[in-house]
Design a protein around this motif. Sequence first.
Motif, mmCIF file in Angstrom:
data_model
loop_
_atom_site.group_PDB
_atom_site.id
_atom_site.type_symbol
_atom_site.label_atom_id
_atom_site.label_comp_id
_atom_site.label_asym_id
_atom_site.label_seq_id
_atom_site.Cartn_x
_atom_site.Cartn_y
_atom_site.Cartn_z
ATOM 1 N N THR A 175 0.831 -1.206 0.000
ATOM 2 C CA THR A 175 0.000 0.000 0.000
ATOM 3 C C THR A 175 0.863 1.254 0.000
ATOM 4 O O THR A 175 0.561 2.232 -0.690
ATOM 5 N N SER A 176 1.951 1.239 0.744
ATOM 6 C CA SER A 176 2.842 2.404 0.796
ATOM 7 C C SER A 176 3.508 2.642 -0.551
ATOM 8 O O SER A 176 3.684 3.794 -0.975
ATOM 9 N N LEU A 177 3.881 1.563 -1.245
ATOM 10 C CA LEU A 177 4.478 1.716 -2.568
ATOM 11 C C LEU A 177 3.446 2.231 -3.565
ATOM 12 O O LEU A 177 3.739 3.123 -4.379
ATOM 13 N N VAL A 178 2.220 1.690 -3.512
ATOM 14 C CA VAL A 178 1.142 2.178 -4.365
ATOM 15 C C VAL A 178 0.896 3.659 -4.100
ATOM 16 O O VAL A 178 0.704 4.455 -5.030
ATOM 17 N N THR A 179 0.929 4.045 -2.823
ATOM 18 C CA THR A 179 0.723 5.445 -2.451
ATOM 19 C C THR A 179 1.757 6.346 -3.127
ATOM 20 O O THR A 179 1.426 7.441 -3.599
ATOM 21 N N ALA A 180 2.997 5.909 -3.171
ATOM 22 C CA ALA A 180 4.056 6.706 -3.796
ATOM 23 C C ALA A 180 3.782 6.896 -5.286
ATOM 24 O O ALA A 180 3.958 7.999 -5.820
ATOM 25 N N PHE A 181 3.346 5.835 -5.961
ATOM 26 C CA PHE A 181 3.006 5.951 -7.388
ATOM 27 C C PHE A 181 1.789 6.851 -7.588
ATOM 28 O O PHE A 181 1.757 7.679 -8.500
ATOM 29 N N GLN A 182 0.772 6.685 -6.741
ATOM 30 C CA GLN A 182 -0.438 7.488 -6.863
ATOM 31 C C GLN A 182 -0.147 8.964 -6.593
ATOM 32 O O GLN A 182 -0.728 9.848 -7.221
ATOM 33 N N ASN A 183 0.739 9.224 -5.647
ATOM 34 C CA ASN A 183 1.124 10.603 -5.350
ATOM 35 C C ASN A 183 1.752 11.259 -6.572
ATOM 36 O O ASN A 183 1.434 12.400 -6.918
ATOM 37 N N TYR A 184 2.625 10.526 -7.258
ATOM 38 C CA TYR A 184 3.267 11.060 -8.459
ATOM 39 C C TYR A 184 2.230 11.303 -9.547
ATOM 40 O O TYR A 184 2.229 12.353 -10.209
ATOM 41 N N PHE A 185 1.327 10.331 -9.743
ATOM 42 C CA PHE A 185 0.322 10.461 -10.794
ATOM 43 C C PHE A 185 -0.612 11.643 -10.527
ATOM 44 O O PHE A 185 -0.987 12.373 -11.446
ATOM 45 N N SER A 186 -0.991 11.841 -9.266
ATOM 46 C CA SER A 186 -1.907 12.940 -8.939
ATOM 47 C C SER A 186 -1.288 14.299 -9.239
ATOM 48 O O SER A 186 -2.007 15.261 -9.521
ATOM 49 N N ILE A 187 0.029 14.382 -9.214
ATOM 50 C CA ILE A 187 0.730 15.641 -9.501
ATOM 51 C C ILE A 187 0.982 15.814 -10.992
ATOM 52 O O ILE A 187 0.748 16.883 -11.564
ATOM 53 N N HIS A 188 1.423 14.746 -11.660
ATOM 54 C CA HIS A 188 1.883 14.849 -13.048
ATOM 55 C C HIS A 188 0.912 14.279 -14.078
ATOM 56 O O HIS A 188 1.043 14.574 -15.274
#
Length: 322
Positions: A175-188
Motif C-alpha cells: 500500500t505504501s508503494l502504491v501510495t508513492a506511485f499514486q502521489n506522483y500520478f496525482s501531480i503529473h
Amino acid sequence: MKELIVHQVNITHYRLVELSKLADQAKPFYEWVEKTAKRLTGSHRELDRILMSANREELNAIINACYQESEEKRPFLFDGIGRVYPHAKACFYFFAWIIRDAPQQRLAPLVARMRKLESIDKVVAETDTLVELILEYRSCIRSFDWLTVREVVIDRLEGSRRSIKGHRLEANARTSLVTAFQNYFSIHGNYGRYRKIKIAEKQIKIGNHTVDVSATLTPIDDGPTETILMPIKTRETEGGGHAHIFTRDLIAAVRELKEDESRYHMIAVIIALNWSVSELGNIGDQIDRVFYFDMNPNKFLGFNEDTQVALNKYVQEILDNG
C-alpha cells in the motif's frame, strides 16, 4: 501509532487507520474519472454534478471512455490488501461501488446471465448495467462527491480484505508503494519516463531469493524493463542474530541481482525492535534505500507520514530519472 486507552482498555481502531490510508489512494482514480467526464460533456462541474444530471447517452459515453482508455499511464484501483485491479475490472468496480454493493458477488453473476441470454459483449453488458443503475438510483444516493465516495470505498475495501487471506505486513508495505506511485500520478498525470507500472500481487522469486513487494516499470522508449524490489524483514523479539543473518542474505541477493542484465531498484523494509545499527549501515551501503521501523511488527500499519514522504521522493527520483 498512539494507542487509544479508555478506562484502562485499549480501544484503538487499527483497521480504520489502514483502510483510510488505502481508500485515500483511490482519489487519483476518482479524479481521472472526473477529468474524463468533464472532457466528454464539456462541463466544468465536478463529477458529482455531472453524474447527477447526465442523460443516458452521456453516462454511456463516460463509462465507455473509462473502459476503453488506451493509455497505460492510468491511476490504480486496488483491493483491501493493496493488490491492483486490472483496468477493466477497476472501472466496473468503481462505478459499481458508488451505486450498488458487492459487484463481484452479486452484480457480476447478473451480468453473466445477461451475456448468456443475449450473447452480448461483457463491456456492453457491464456499461448498460451501470448506466441504468445510476439513472434509477442516483436520486436515492444524492451525492457522488469524493468524501461520500471515500466512505463507500473504505467499506468496500474492508469487505474485500475480510475475504482475502494475505500477509498483513506485505499488504501494508505494498500500500505504501502504491501510495508513492499514486502521489506522483496525482501531480503529473503520468508515470514520468515510464508508460506502464505493474505492481505484483504477491511475493516473487528471483533466482533463489524471494521478494515480498515489487513493481515492474516499462519505459516509454520500450527499453529494458526495470524493477523495484522491496524485501521485508521483521523480528518480534529484541535479541538473537537475525540482524546479521538478514543482512548477509540481503547483500548476497543484491550482488546476485547486480550481475543480471535487468535493472533493479532496491528498498529494504525492516520492522523490529532495536535492530543493529551497524547492520543497518551495512545494508545501506549495498542498496538504494533502507526504511527502518523501530517497533514490534504487530503494531506496523504501513509507512508513517515522514517515511511515506521519503518513499514518495525516492519513487519520484526513479520516475523522473530512471
